[in-house]
Write a protein that holds these residues in place. Structure first.
Motif, mmCIF file in Angstrom:
data_model
loop_
_atom_site.group_PDB
_atom_site.id
_atom_site.type_symbol
_atom_site.label_atom_id
_atom_site.label_comp_id
_atom_site.label_asym_id
_atom_site.label_seq_id
_atom_site.Cartn_x
_atom_site.Cartn_y
_atom_site.Cartn_z
ATOM 1 N N GLU A 1 1.014 -1.226 -0.033
ATOM 2 C CA GLU A 1 0.035 -0.041 0.204
ATOM 3 C C GLU A 1 0.869 1.100 -0.044
ATOM 4 O O GLU A 1 0.601 2.128 -0.595
ATOM 5 C CB GLU A 1 -0.795 -0.022 1.317
ATOM 6 C CG GLU A 1 -1.957 -1.073 1.194
ATOM 7 C CD GLU A 1 -1.250 -2.256 1.875
ATOM 8 O OE1 GLU A 1 -2.161 -3.281 2.352
ATOM 9 O OE2 GLU A 1 -0.037 -2.333 2.176
ATOM 10 N N LYS A 2 2.016 1.206 0.879
ATOM 11 C CA LYS A 2 2.933 2.401 0.610
ATOM 12 C C LYS A 2 3.658 2.539 -0.500
ATOM 13 O O LYS A 2 3.836 3.775 -0.980
ATOM 14 C CB LYS A 2 3.771 2.237 2.180
ATOM 15 C CG LYS A 2 4.519 3.373 2.173
ATOM 16 C CD LYS A 2 3.414 4.664 2.772
ATOM 17 C CE LYS A 2 4.413 5.920 3.025
ATOM 18 N NZ LYS A 2 3.793 7.098 3.396
ATOM 19 N N GLU B 1 1.313 4.228 -2.698
ATOM 20 C CA GLU B 1 1.009 5.399 -2.362
ATOM 21 C C GLU B 1 2.317 6.331 -2.936
ATOM 22 O O GLU B 1 1.789 7.428 -3.603
ATOM 23 C CB GLU B 1 0.958 5.626 -0.957
ATOM 24 C CG GLU B 1 0.550 6.946 -0.459
ATOM 25 C CD GLU B 1 0.584 7.006 1.012
ATOM 26 O OE1 GLU B 1 0.880 8.177 1.598
ATOM 27 O OE2 GLU B 1 0.399 6.178 1.655
#
Length: 218
Positions: A111-112, A115
């Protein structure tokens, strides 16, 4: 002598300029092909003047304000044209902090990583739109003997560079999604569907590998 020398000589070979005008031209007109700080330009101008490659005249603006208007000398023009005619070697890749960050990103959750990729994509898309707005100011391709033709060529290269960066960033996000998330059950499924619409691709689920991918649009 650094490349800043030839950026200044090249601009002065087109027209006379003040130090302030040179600073703005390097910042905007060179379209990111070369950058220099204000603190670098004036010392370089002084050095070029001392070497006889550049000269200046002091002009009075209003009643008290003096400004130096710089122009290229014949010796400076000869030096510049010699450099302009050289076959330059391939330049090393410039430092890119994000690519270094991405290189070590295996320590981050998916997820990071996505992002970070999305953030960079937004920056490159904004830059791409800015470049496209600039190139739209050309009603047609300028004549080859005009300085604006060279501007057009460099601008076209900048557009292609940003389009390529956008494609690469989207591809990275899509690859992370396909490898780490499932279409039906993971919260990222809607995100995956969204970004997969940006591409036409063939994916082998057993090998978890993308065989072919092309962007639908930038």
């Amino acid at each position: 002598m650094g490349t800043l020398k030839y950026a200044i000589l090249g601009l002065l070979n087109r027209q006379e300029m003040t130090g302030y005008e040179l600073t703005k031209a390097i910042e905007h007109s060179l379209l990111g092909s070369w950058r220099a700080k204000h603190s670098q330009i004036y010392p370089e101008l002084k050095s070029l003047t001392q070497k006889g490659l550049v000269k200046y005249e002091v002009e009075i603006s209003g009643t008290v304000l003096e400004k130096k208007v710089y122009s290229i000398t014949e010796e400076g023009r000869s030096d510049f044209l010699h450099w302009e005619s050289k076959k330059l070697p391939l330049q090393p890749n410039t430092k890119d902090e994000f690519r270094l960050q991405l290189y070590f990103s295996s320590c981050l959750p998916p997820e990071k990583r996505i992002e970070l990729l999305e953030h960079q994509l937004a920056l490159h898309q904004a830059k791409l739109q800015k470049l496209k707005r600039i190139i739209q100011k050309f009603d047609s391709i300028p004549p080859t003997e005009e300085p604006y033709f060279s501007d057009y060529l460099v601008l076209g290269g900048a557009v292609v560079r940003e389009e390529t960066s956008c494609h690469w960033l989207k591809t990275c996000s899509l690859q992370i999604c396909i490898i780490h998330f499932k279409f039906s059950s993971h919260p990222f499924s809607e995100y995956l569907r969204k970004i997969s619409n940006l591409f036409r691709f063939h994916f082998c689920s057993s090998k978890r590998q993308i065989f072919y991918m092309t962007p639908c649009h930038i």
